[in-house]
Design a protein around this motif. Structure first.
Motif, short mmCIF file in Angstrom:
data_model
loop_
_atom_site.label_atom_id
_atom_site.label_comp_id
_atom_site.label_asym_id
_atom_site.label_seq_id
_atom_site.Cartn_x
_atom_site.Cartn_y
_atom_site.Cartn_z
N GLY A 275 60.93 12.82 8.70
CA GLY A 275 61.98 11.89 8.28
C GLY A 275 61.44 10.49 8.09
N LEU A 276 60.54 10.07 8.98
CA LEU A 276 59.92 8.76 8.86
C LEU A 276 59.06 8.68 7.61
CD1 LEU A 276 59.31 5.97 10.09
CD2 LEU A 276 57.45 7.05 11.37
N THR A 277 58.36 9.76 7.29
CA THR A 277 57.51 9.80 6.09
C THR A 277 58.33 9.69 4.82
OG1 THR A 277 55.93 11.21 7.28
CG2 THR A 277 55.74 11.11 4.87
N SER A 278 59.41 10.46 4.71
CA SER A 278 60.25 10.40 3.52
C SER A 278 60.90 9.03 3.37
CB SER A 278 61.32 11.50 3.56
OG SER A 278 62.19 11.31 4.67
N PHE A 279 61.28 8.42 4.49
CA PHE A 279 61.85 7.07 4.43
C PHE A 279 60.80 6.06 3.95
CE2 PHE A 279 62.26 2.99 6.74
CZ PHE A 279 63.39 2.51 6.09
N ALA A 280 59.57 6.20 4.42
CA ALA A 280 58.50 5.28 4.00
C ALA A 280 58.22 5.40 2.51
CB ALA A 280 57.23 5.56 4.81
N PHE A 281 58.35 6.61 1.95
CA PHE A 281 58.03 6.82 0.55
C PHE A 281 59.16 6.42 -0.39
CE2 PHE A 281 54.35 8.99 1.94
CZ PHE A 281 53.53 9.18 0.85
N TYR A 282 60.41 6.66 0.02
CA TYR A 282 61.53 6.46 -0.88
C TYR A 282 62.54 5.42 -0.41
CZ TYR A 282 60.09 10.52 -3.55
OH TYR A 282 59.38 11.40 -4.33
N GLY A 283 62.39 4.93 0.79
CA GLY A 283 63.40 4.01 1.30
C GLY A 283 62.93 2.59 1.49
N CYS A 284 61.75 2.25 0.99
CA CYS A 284 61.20 0.92 1.25
C CYS A 284 60.96 0.11 -0.02
CB CYS A 284 59.89 1.04 2.03
SG CYS A 284 60.10 1.75 3.68
N ASN A 285 61.43 0.58 -1.19
CA ASN A 285 61.26 -0.21 -2.41
C ASN A 285 62.49 -1.09 -2.66
OD1 ASN A 285 63.20 1.53 -3.57
ND2 ASN A 285 61.60 2.95 -4.20
N VAL A 286 62.43 -1.87 -3.72
CA VAL A 286 63.49 -2.85 -3.99
C VAL A 286 64.82 -2.16 -4.27
CG1 VAL A 286 64.21 -4.72 -5.52
CG2 VAL A 286 61.80 -4.51 -4.85
N GLU A 287 64.77 -1.10 -5.10
CA GLU A 287 66.01 -0.40 -5.46
C GLU A 287 66.64 0.25 -4.23
OE1 GLU A 287 63.26 -0.33 -7.15
OE2 GLU A 287 63.86 -1.23 -9.05
N ALA A 288 65.81 0.81 -3.35
CA ALA A 288 66.33 1.43 -2.13
C ALA A 288 66.99 0.39 -1.23
CB ALA A 288 65.20 2.13 -1.38
N THR A 289 66.36 -0.78 -1.12
CA THR A 289 66.93 -1.85 -0.31
C THR A 289 68.31 -2.25 -0.81
OG1 THR A 289 64.71 -2.69 0.16
CG2 THR A 289 66.56 -4.18 0.59
N GLU A 290 68.48 -2.32 -2.13
CA GLU A 290 69.77 -2.67 -2.71
C GLU A 290 70.82 -1.60 -2.43
OE1 GLU A 290 72.49 -5.06 -4.83
OE2 GLU A 290 70.61 -5.42 -3.79
N ARG A 291 70.40 -0.34 -2.45
CA ARG A 291 71.35 0.75 -2.16
C ARG A 291 71.76 0.73 -0.69
NH1 ARG A 291 68.26 5.38 -5.68
NH2 ARG A 291 69.20 4.88 -7.68
N TYR A 292 70.82 0.43 0.19
CA TYR A 292 71.18 0.29 1.60
C TYR A 292 72.19 -0.84 1.78
CZ TYR A 292 67.25 3.33 2.92
OH TYR A 292 66.40 4.39 3.07
N ARG A 293 71.97 -1.94 1.06
CA ARG A 293 72.88 -3.08 1.17
C ARG A 293 74.28 -2.70 0.73
NH1 ARG A 293 75.36 -6.96 -1.60
NH2 ARG A 293 74.74 -6.03 -3.58
N LEU A 294 74.38 -2.02 -0.40
CA LEU A 294 75.69 -1.61 -0.91
C LEU A 294 76.38 -0.64 0.05
CD1 LEU A 294 74.83 -1.12 -4.70
CD2 LEU A 294 76.10 -3.01 -3.66
N LEU A 295 75.59 0.25 0.66
CA LEU A 295 76.16 1.19 1.62
C LEU A 295 76.68 0.46 2.86
CD1 LEU A 295 76.70 4.14 2.36
CD2 LEU A 295 74.38 4.28 3.27
N LEU A 296 75.93 -0.54 3.32
CA LEU A 296 76.36 -1.32 4.47
C LEU A 296 77.62 -2.11 4.15
CD1 LEU A 296 72.92 -2.63 5.79
CD2 LEU A 296 74.40 -0.94 6.89
#
Length: 359
Positions: A275-296
């Motif tokens: 889970g940590l590996t998949s997050f590091a690969f797909y959850g740490c770019n700019v677009e992912a950060t924006e999606r996390y923000r919208l979800l929050l």
């Protein structure tokens, strides 16, 4: 601390799942979805049975009945979906056997049916046959939570060996990908285009490196767990339905502290690392950060943390030192360096365009 870390990973992997689902990557999306489910089970169990005070434990009725039926199924699905994803990547660089094979609607339907059977076929059989070797209702181990009570007979091996089998299949496909990448080194984009693949070079390499990391964790972990359980099951006896499902013994629930079963609590760590590996690969770019923000924001976090309400453009204007940050982060771009190694004829403009791909 482990419980908090697992909870963060559950939230963190929602964006990788969305990215792979949006890209219509069924094996990849299934892989991340199963990881999230397993992480949720680990999170719940670690909260409920967080100590060694057996007298205060909940008996786990219904929850454990469900968990013991699906835990092995989920383990197999992680391995089967990873193997299916690696197989698709191997096919994408197989120009000799698939020259310009652009996918028609009928071909796409056949591919999806094959992927569904490959990923869910064996797990479904495991789900239906689990009761055959279930010699007790369940047991509960501190931190790890609900666990199987399985008969020591040969059908158990047939039902439980499949995560290891799919890990070996994944190894075969990974070797194929590496051989074909070396064969077409320097022309990865051309190779992917010639095979009719929808992958870009960066998207392909990101998925392959992720599957390769999953495989390097899965194969030793599944082999270790399988042979450890096999050793504990020896000597095996002949199978007897009446003996396995003795009504006098079935309702009995066993409880174990972490001292009694010291290795069991570590069984959940491989999926945490994945889970940590998949997050590091797909959850740490700019677009992912924006999606996390919208979800929050949708979850109402903006009332507590107003900075979350600021859109990406405003945060960029407020930020400083972006150029220096981009300079040092570029040195950590392992995927970009790997793509450059196998696709050194690409223009720099293409590399910068793919820098922010979601998948």
């Amino acid at each position: 601390m482990v419980t908090v870390f697992t909870g963060v990973l559950i939230f963190g992997n929602t964006v990788p799942f969305y990215s792979l689902y949006s890209a219509k990557q069924l094996p990849g999306a299934t892989m991340i979805a199963v990881l999230i489910i397993v992480l949720c089970l680990n999170f719940i169990n670690a909260i409920i049975w967080s100590n060694n005070h057996i007298a205060s434990w909940w008996n786990g009725h219904i929850l454990c009945d469900i968990e013991v039926s699906i835990k092995q199924v989920l383990s197999t699905m992680v391995a089967s979906s990873t193997a299916c994803m690696t197989g698709n990547l191997a096919k994408a660089v197989d120009v000799e056997n698939n020259p310009m094979m652009f996918e028609s609607s009928a071909m796409r339907r056949r591919r999806i049916v094959f992927e569904l059977i490959f990923i869910f076929g064996i797990p479904f059989i495991q789900l239906c046959t689990h009761y055959v070797v279930q010699s007790g209702r369940y047991a509960i181990v501190a931190v790890y939570g609900c666990t199987d009570v399985i008969d020591r007979s040969w059908p158990t091996l047939v039902i439980f060996i499949w995560p290891l089998v799919f890990s070996i299949i994944n190894c075969y496909y990974a070797v194929l990908v590496i051989i074909r990448l070396q064969r077409h080194r320097g022309n990865l984009s051309t190779t992917l285009s010639s095979s009719g693949s929808s992958f870009t070079a960066r998207r392909f390499m990101k998925l392959f490196v992720l599957c390769l990391l999953f495989f390097t964790l899965q194969l030793p972990a599944t082999a270790m767990f399988f042979f450890f359980n096999l050793n504990n099951s020896l000597p095996m006896h002949s199978y007897s339905w009446s003996q396995v499902h003795d009504p006098k013994l079935w309702p009995y629930i066993m409880y174990f502290t972490s001292e009694q079963v010291p290795t069991q609590q570590y069984y959940g760590w491989p999926v945490v690392i994945m889970g940590l590996t998949s997050f590091a690969f797909y959850g740490c770019n700019v677009e992912a950060t924006e999606r996390y923000r919208l979800l929050l924001v949708k979850c109402g976090v903006g009332r507590i943390w107003p900075a979350v309400l600021a859109p990406r453009e405003r945060r960029r204007r407020r930020g400083s030192g972006n150029e220096s940050r981009a300079s040092w982060t570029s040195h950590l771009d392992v995927i970009g360096k790997t793509v450059k190694y196998f696709d050194n004829k690409r223009k720099h403009s293409h590399a910068s365009t793919e820098e922010h791909e979601n998948v």
